[in-house]
Design a protein around this motif. Structure first.
Motif, PDB file in Angstrom:
ATOM      1  N   ASP A 162      76.333   1.002 -20.253  1.00  0.00           N
ATOM      2  CA  ASP A 162      76.190  -0.237 -19.549  1.00  0.00           C
ATOM      3  C   ASP A 162      74.880  -0.905 -20.075  1.00  0.00           C
ATOM      4  O   ASP A 162      73.781  -0.184 -19.796  1.00  0.00           O
ATOM      5  CB  ASP A 162      76.191   0.265 -18.002  1.00  0.00           C
ATOM      6  N   ILE A 163      75.154  -2.233 -20.553  1.00  0.00           N
ATOM      7  CA  ILE A 163      73.759  -2.688 -21.012  1.00  0.00           C
ATOM      8  C   ILE A 163      73.568  -4.223 -20.150  1.00  0.00           C
ATOM      9  O   ILE A 163      72.493  -4.759 -20.410  1.00  0.00           O
ATOM     10  CB  ILE A 163      73.686  -3.067 -22.451  1.00  0.00           C
ATOM     11  N   HIS A 164      74.175  -4.375 -19.302  1.00  0.00           N
ATOM     12  CA  HIS A 164      73.850  -5.501 -18.424  1.00  0.00           C
ATOM     13  C   HIS A 164      72.724  -5.651 -17.635  1.00  0.00           C
ATOM     14  O   HIS A 164      72.042  -4.493 -16.946  1.00  0.00           O
ATOM     15  CB  HIS A 164      74.881  -5.684 -17.262  1.00  0.00           C
ATOM     16  N   SER A 165      71.847  -6.458 -17.884  1.00  0.00           N
ATOM     17  CA  SER A 165      70.451  -6.741 -17.474  1.00  0.00           C
ATOM     18  C   SER A 165      69.593  -5.689 -18.158  1.00  0.00           C
ATOM     19  O   SER A 165      68.215  -5.612 -17.981  1.00  0.00           O
ATOM     20  CB  SER A 165      70.340  -6.655 -15.956  1.00  0.00           C
ATOM     21  N   ALA A 166      69.881  -5.049 -19.122  1.00  0.00           N
ATOM     22  CA  ALA A 166      68.867  -4.149 -19.869  1.00  0.00           C
ATOM     23  C   ALA A 166      67.884  -4.753 -20.728  1.00  0.00           C
ATOM     24  O   ALA A 166      68.280  -5.849 -21.384  1.00  0.00           O
ATOM     25  CB  ALA A 166      69.735  -3.170 -20.596  1.00  0.00           C
ATOM     26  N   ARG A 167      66.707  -4.229 -20.866  1.00  0.00           N
ATOM     27  CA  ARG A 167      65.667  -4.687 -21.683  1.00  0.00           C
ATOM     28  C   ARG A 167      66.235  -4.287 -23.319  1.00  0.00           C
ATOM     29  O   ARG A 167      66.510  -3.183 -23.419  1.00  0.00           O
ATOM     30  CB  ARG A 167      64.228  -4.238 -21.520  1.00  0.00           C
ATOM     31  N   VAL A 168      65.816  -5.174 -24.043  1.00  0.00           N
ATOM     32  CA  VAL A 168      66.467  -4.955 -25.338  1.00  0.00           C
ATOM     33  C   VAL A 168      65.719  -5.320 -26.394  1.00  0.00           C
ATOM     34  O   VAL A 168      64.695  -6.094 -26.220  1.00  0.00           O
ATOM     35  CB  VAL A 168      67.991  -5.518 -25.581  1.00  0.00           C
ATOM     36  N   VAL A 169      65.784  -4.834 -27.807  1.00  0.00           N
ATOM     37  CA  VAL A 169      65.034  -5.010 -28.941  1.00  0.00           C
ATOM     38  C   VAL A 169      66.234  -5.694 -29.915  1.00  0.00           C
ATOM     39  O   VAL A 169      67.362  -5.317 -29.944  1.00  0.00           O
ATOM     40  CB  VAL A 169      64.399  -4.021 -29.540  1.00  0.00           C
ATOM     41  N   CYS A 170      65.699  -6.754 -30.386  1.00  0.00           N
ATOM     42  CA  CYS A 170      66.856  -7.523 -31.439  1.00  0.00           C
ATOM     43  C   CYS A 170      65.913  -7.650 -32.691  1.00  0.00           C
ATOM     44  O   CYS A 170      64.855  -8.072 -32.742  1.00  0.00           O
ATOM     45  CB  CYS A 170      67.187  -8.999 -30.613  1.00  0.00           C
TER      46      CYS A 170
END
Length: 194
Positions: free
Chosen positions: A27-35
């Motif tokens: 579940d990555i909905h609304s997660a803080r991510v690195v791109c």
């Protein structure tokens, strides 16, 4: 603007933020991510939405933190960039195995692999040379929260060193609308930069 936490409590460090490939997170909905891409570099302060598949490729919709909070406030639509899932990592909290992350200081202690997204370890706010605008872990009697931004540098109140902080949603609202946030004076030893 009284102090919102207990000056005598000295908490253990908050968790470390470890980048995990988006394809391995359910579940990555609304997660803080690195791109990013090896050989190019890394972008932080992004949020993800649920992946989609287009032409057989898994893509992750990404928006900036500012757009995320604008959408949360219902202040317009956020338009996402579709990024290949292989180029997205979710920042997951892991217990802080202090001192896996070296304290700030000598350059040699801060070297990383430029072709992997870095682990973000918490740094005591007292060790950070600049605090205004930084996202911080803020420890209160309920535990750590990671959605605060500093709006001052350290100052002294009755012999205690403090930093003024605001909730991150209010920080972005202030930038977008000019609506003043409600600040909290936090003891500096209860703040860790991310």
């Amino acid at each position: 603007m009284g102090l919102a936490d207990d000056a005598f409590e000295v908490p253990d460090p908050p968790p470390v933020l470890v980048p995990v490939p988006a394809k391995r997170v359910l579940d990555i909905h609304s997660a803080r991510v690195v791109c990013g891409v090896p050989g190019v570099g890394w972008r932080f302060d992004l949020r993800a939405d649920d992946p989609i598949t287009r032409d057989g490729m898994m893509l992750v919709p990404l928006i900036t933190e500012a757009d995320y909070y604008r959408a949360v406030d219902g202040d317009g639509d956020a338009f996402a960039s579709l990024v290949p899932a292989d180029d997205v990592w979710v920042q997951q909290r892991e217990p802080n195995p202090d001192p896996i992350i070296p304290p700030p200081g000598y350059l040699i202690d801060r070297l990383t692999d430029p072709d992997k997204p870095p682990i973000r370890g918490p740094v005591p706010a007292s060790d950070s040379p600049v605090l205004i605008g930084r996202r911080v872990w803020y420890w209160t009697n309920e535990g750590y929260r990671d959605d605060f931004r500093c709006v001052s540098e350290p100052f002294e109140i009755d012999g205690d060193f403090c930093v003024r902080v605001v909730e991150e949603a209010a920080w972005y609202r202030w930038s977008r609308t000019g609506h003043l946030p409600k600040p909290h004076d936090a003891f500096i030893h209860h703040l860790w930069t991310q």
